[in-house]
Design an enzyme around this catalytic site. Sequence first.
Site, PDB file in Angstrom:
ATOM      1  N   LYS A   1      -5.361   8.277  -0.877  1.00 30.98           N
ATOM      2  CA  LYS A   1      -4.126   7.926  -1.735  1.00 30.98           C
ATOM      3  C   LYS A   1      -4.068   9.039  -3.164  1.00 30.98           C
ATOM      4  CE  LYS A   1      -2.912   4.018  -4.679  1.00 30.98           C
ATOM      5  NZ  LYS A   1      -3.299   2.529  -5.235  1.00 30.98           N
TER       6      LYS A   1
ATOM      7  N   ASP B   1      -8.145  -0.484  -2.487  1.00 31.44           N
ATOM      8  CA  ASP B   1      -7.897   0.758  -2.937  1.00 31.44           C
ATOM      9  C   ASP B   1      -9.168   1.037  -4.026  1.00 31.44           C
ATOM     10  OD1 ASP B   1      -5.764   0.011  -1.639  1.00 31.44           O
ATOM     11  OD2 ASP B   1      -4.391   1.091  -3.252  1.00 31.44           O
TER      12      ASP B   1
ATOM     13  N   LYS C   1      -1.364   7.769   1.385  1.00 31.81           N
ATOM     14  CA  LYS C   1      -0.442   6.899   0.291  1.00 31.81           C
ATOM     15  C   LYS C   1      -0.198   7.568  -1.063  1.00 31.81           C
ATOM     16  CE  LYS C   1      -0.462   2.696  -2.282  1.00 31.81           C
ATOM     17  NZ  LYS C   1      -1.295   1.488  -2.412  1.00 31.81           N
TER      18      LYS C   1
END
Lengths: 289, 317
Positions: free
Chosen positions: B217, B149, B253
């Site tokens: 995300k 991430d 996400k």
Amino acid sequence: MSRIDVRKTHKLFIGGAFPRSESGHSYPVHDAKGAFVANAALASRKDARDAVAAARKAFGGWAGRTAYNRGQVVYRIAEVMEDRKPQFVDAVTMSEGVGKAVAGRTVDAAIDRLVWYAGWADKYAQVVGGGNPVSGPFFNLSSPEPTGVVAVLAPQGSSLLGLVSVVAPVIVTGNTCVVAASADRPLPAVTVAEVLATSDVPGGVVNILTGSLDRTAPTLASHMDVNAVDLVGLAGDPQTAAALEEAAADNLKRVRRAPAAEPDWTQEPGLDSLTAFTETKTVWHPIGI
Amino acid sequence: MTAGLNDAAASESSLRQFLHGLPGVDQVGADQRAASLATRSIKTSAKEFAIDLAIRMVDLTTLEGQDTAGKVRALASKAIHPDPADPSCPSVAAVCVYPDMVATAREVLGDRPINVASVATAFPSGRAALDIKLADTTDAVEAGADEIDMVIDRGAFLTGRYQQVYDEIVAVKEACRRADGSRAHLKVIFETGELQTYDNVRRASWLAMLAGADFIKTSTGKVQPAATLPVTMVMLEAVRDFRDAGGAMVGVKPAGGIRTTKDAIKYLVVVNEVAGPDWLDPDWFRFGASTLLNDLLMQRTKLRTGRYSGPDYFTLD
């Protein structure tokens, strides 16, 4: 021309706020003679769940206060009720169908009951707890601790004095509670909610649901995050009470059983009402040499 | 990727032209659409399905300075059996930790099909030199992370240096490559709470997808507001449009601020209505969350037993 009446639809009291029922339902409330008075919110099981969540959230802070401070807060409720006496007299007259004089005495008794419990706040621990003599080099101390979140099914008959008599001991000992008010006589409880909101009681310590017990009581009795349940509101209904006791057994809730008939609330209560929802904690402490 | 999309990323000016040529987001309309989708009532068997799906989509996250190996081990155990009392409860999708905790998490998870995600690239601010960000990424991948991430350089993005952001994503993606040639999945965090407008969220989404992100995300969870329903909706529109335009399928996400089952179900409704049922899968949609899981478990227990459960019956984290 006479003024048009303001028709009220009362709301619930959850977490210090006054939400409508999540279901959107309300029900008509009638006075003792059968005339329409107002609408009250018909609490659903989700309202009961929200109330339990609010009570749980408030528990740590309330239980963590000093007993002395809890006494002050409960005394403050009595003060605010005193200021609103005429409103309570009206509500009791209407709900219970008694005369003004009797209603006045009932309200006085309710206020006095709060003062009585407020006084006990920092004293009952000395009576029911204390040092225990043990044969060994230890200090052995017992003290009462709050049970946690208590679901209170308030008395169906005595809508103010009965309500105050069951709620005050629960909160003065540090519990938080969800109260299912008298179904047919909810208005004094609604006024009590307004008093609580304007006194020093933190939001969530007392949550008041109005409406039928059929909807809320089973949810509260079976809720795994409720630590105790007071079934006094089911006085004279042993069948329902037994079913709720069974539901309460799932997480071993402390249960105060329903009496055969509603108690006489004008009698001065004993300390049993204070210790009903406390757990005795005992610590052993070695004595230094 | 089609020629059109390739052209967009050909040079700094074509990239800027492309991103600024994207249609603007009607903010009021987006808020309203998200709010109206959030009113759908999901009950009984649909709710059961949604809860189990949401549990399978959770990236169980702990990103605290105070994380210890013990806490990460406990979290990883919870990821395997979220509800130890009920063997029918599915496992979560991944455990999300800082790079130094990747090995610890992997040790507990063993060869179970639960991924270890690691934040990298000077998370959460992203304020570090590129070589440090790349080293951070390589570190996590070598420790066994299945997913990385990364955070984008919001400063560069807001200044309009899109090429720099693009190049960074490409470089980090390259750093995700393992010795055996396989590659860790790359999630690109925008920190939408710092991007100011929905237009920027849309641009950032396209920029990341053009650069080769596997997932986009919303947030780090360290900035408020974190994930919101309209922001996630804008991103879902972007991944849908990107696939329609000939690009790859990209996952989404939302992270941070999703704490209740009710919220999670709202997101699932939006996924289904905006991106389509293809995205209703842990491979393409994830929740970055820690407290959400307990609420999902409590609701699941409620559906199965008929009585409300309490936090006493689940682990704290």
